[in-house]
Design a protein around this motif. Structure first.
Motif, mmCIF file in Angstrom:
data_model
loop_
_atom_site.group_PDB
_atom_site.id
_atom_site.type_symbol
_atom_site.label_atom_id
_atom_site.label_comp_id
_atom_site.label_asym_id
_atom_site.label_seq_id
_atom_site.Cartn_x
_atom_site.Cartn_y
_atom_site.Cartn_z
ATOM 1 N N SER A 1 -7.213 -0.660 66.272
ATOM 2 C CA SER A 1 -8.397 -1.499 66.083
ATOM 3 C C SER A 1 -9.596 -0.700 65.591
ATOM 4 O O SER A 1 -10.595 -1.275 65.144
ATOM 5 C CB SER A 1 -8.749 -2.225 67.387
ATOM 6 O OG SER A 1 -9.090 -1.295 68.400
ATOM 7 N N TYR A 2 -9.506 0.616 65.651
ATOM 8 C CA TYR A 2 -10.582 1.471 65.137
ATOM 9 C C TYR A 2 -10.833 1.199 63.654
ATOM 10 O O TYR A 2 -11.980 1.265 63.188
ATOM 11 C CB TYR A 2 -10.200 2.944 65.339
ATOM 12 C CG TYR A 2 -11.192 3.938 64.774
ATOM 13 C CD1 TYR A 2 -12.419 4.155 65.383
ATOM 14 C CD2 TYR A 2 -10.889 4.673 63.624
ATOM 15 C CE1 TYR A 2 -13.318 5.080 64.873
ATOM 16 C CE2 TYR A 2 -11.782 5.587 63.107
ATOM 17 C CZ TYR A 2 -13.001 5.789 63.735
ATOM 18 O OH TYR A 2 -13.898 6.696 63.215
ATOM 19 N N ILE A 3 -9.784 0.877 62.902
ATOM 20 C CA ILE A 3 -9.946 0.570 61.479
ATOM 21 C C ILE A 3 -10.800 -0.673 61.306
ATOM 22 O O ILE A 3 -11.624 -0.763 60.393
ATOM 23 C CB ILE A 3 -8.569 0.387 60.808
ATOM 24 C CG1 ILE A 3 -7.730 1.649 60.964
ATOM 25 C CG2 ILE A 3 -8.723 0.049 59.330
ATOM 26 C CD1 ILE A 3 -6.327 1.515 60.415
ATOM 27 N N ASN A 4 -10.634 -1.648 62.214
ATOM 28 C CA ASN A 4 -11.475 -2.853 62.172
ATOM 29 C C ASN A 4 -12.939 -2.500 62.378
ATOM 30 O O ASN A 4 -13.832 -3.052 61.715
ATOM 31 C CB ASN A 4 -11.051 -3.849 63.252
ATOM 32 C CG ASN A 4 -9.616 -4.296 63.114
ATOM 33 O OD1 ASN A 4 -8.915 -3.889 62.205
ATOM 34 N ND2 ASN A 4 -9.174 -5.133 64.039
ATOM 35 N N GLU A 5 -13.203 -1.593 63.311
ATOM 36 C CA GLU A 5 -14.574 -1.217 63.612
ATOM 37 C C GLU A 5 -15.244 -0.559 62.408
ATOM 38 O O GLU A 5 -16.427 -0.786 62.139
ATOM 39 C CB GLU A 5 -14.598 -0.264 64.814
ATOM 40 C CG GLU A 5 -14.054 -0.861 66.099
ATOM 41 C CD GLU A 5 -13.890 0.172 67.191
ATOM 42 O OE1 GLU A 5 -14.471 1.272 67.041
ATOM 43 O OE2 GLU A 5 -13.198 -0.097 68.182
ATOM 44 N N VAL A 6 -14.484 0.245 61.672
ATOM 45 C CA VAL A 6 -15.042 0.976 60.537
ATOM 46 C C VAL A 6 -15.280 0.050 59.350
ATOM 47 O O VAL A 6 -16.318 0.124 58.677
ATOM 48 C CB VAL A 6 -14.116 2.138 60.134
ATOM 49 C CG1 VAL A 6 -14.594 2.792 58.839
ATOM 50 C CG2 VAL A 6 -14.043 3.167 61.257
#
Length: 272
Positions: A137-142
């Motif tokens: 989900s880190y990719i979503n945050e970025v």
């Protein structure tokens, strides 16, 4: 609030007329002036919109690049809210398994390494000497876009993303085919080449009218790679609270070659 626009698809029924020649009895009982001209009106077959859409989706799916491994050198230009920079990224990918990315800045200095799997992201900052371990989900945050591993994989390969069978508009022209589909997250307007169904552009607007999230992707500079058509240039723009622009220029790439997937984290790096 951003307004959302939809294309309308019109189904047109075409009729044609065919005159029937004058008919006389063999014994000439009917005079010429009494001959009746009969006109038969035949209805042309209706345009089967569903069949057209299914055929289009089938052709788009057949154009998707299938692979086992992928290797690429990419010139990356990045522009965010406060930063703008360029770098070279080396990507190694095993389908549905792992993505390794190494980012090299000026003077050939390795600035960042990343290992992305189906459920996790590990980022190693080689400049400041620290490591980050995050969920996917880190990719979503970025990016502010609901990317998962498979979506990111398709984006790097050049396959269409956020494609659904819920097509609400289908508009052909001489050069292009516009297809509007609505999925869970986005209204996705695809622009396809009308001759071979190459993906040219994808414009995504959030289905949630309370948000102002958009994503635009342009695919260009296609090259033939065996039986594949590969877009060597991608322009990606995402926006919600702030805007992020990324240009990907593929300088080298190869498919289905043996790759080394080593990824080492120095023991002295701190965790963040």
């Amino acid at each position: 609030m951003k307004k959302f626009y939809c294309l309308l698809l019109l189904s047109i029924l075409v009729f044609s007329c065919k005159p029937v020649k004058k008919v006389q009895t063999l014994n000439n009982a009917i005079s010429k002036k009494d001959t009746v001209q009969t006109v038969i009106i035949k209805e042309a077959p209706k345009v089967d919109t569903l069949a057209l859409i299914n055929d289009m989706l089938d052709k788009v799916n057949k154009r998707k690049i299938d692979f086992t491994t992928f290797n690429a050198k990419i010139k990356v230009d990045y522009q965010g809210q406060e930063t703008s920079q360029g770098a070279t990224a080396y990507v190694k990918m095993k389908k549905d398994s792992i993505i390794l990315i190494q980012v090299v800045g000026p003077l050939g200095i390795v600035g960042l390494q990343a290992k992305i799997t189906i459920d996790s992201v590990i980022v190693v900052n080689k400049i400041d000497k620290y490591v980050q371990r995050r969920s996917i989900s880190y990719i979503n945050e970025v990016t502010q876009i609901p990317f998962d591993f498979y979506t990111l994989q398709d984006l790097l390969i050049g396959n269409p993303i956020f494609v659904t069978t819920n097509v609400v508009s289908y508009k052909p022209s001489n050069d292009h085919l516009l297809v509007l589909m609505i999925g869970t997250f986005f209204k996705n307007l695809l622009t396809l080449d009308n001759t071979d169904y190459k993906l040219l552009h994808s414009k995504m607007d959030d289905v949630d009218i309370q948000r102002n999230r958009t994503c635009d992707i342009t695919y260009s500079n296609y090259e033939a790679k065996g039986n594949l058509q590969f877009a060597t240039y991608r322009s990606v723009s995402v926006a919600e609270k702030y805007k992020l622009d990324i240009n990907l220029d593929f300088k080298q790439y190869s498919f289905n070659e043996p790759l080394n997937y080593t990824f080492n984290i120095p023991k002295n790096y701190k965790a963040r």
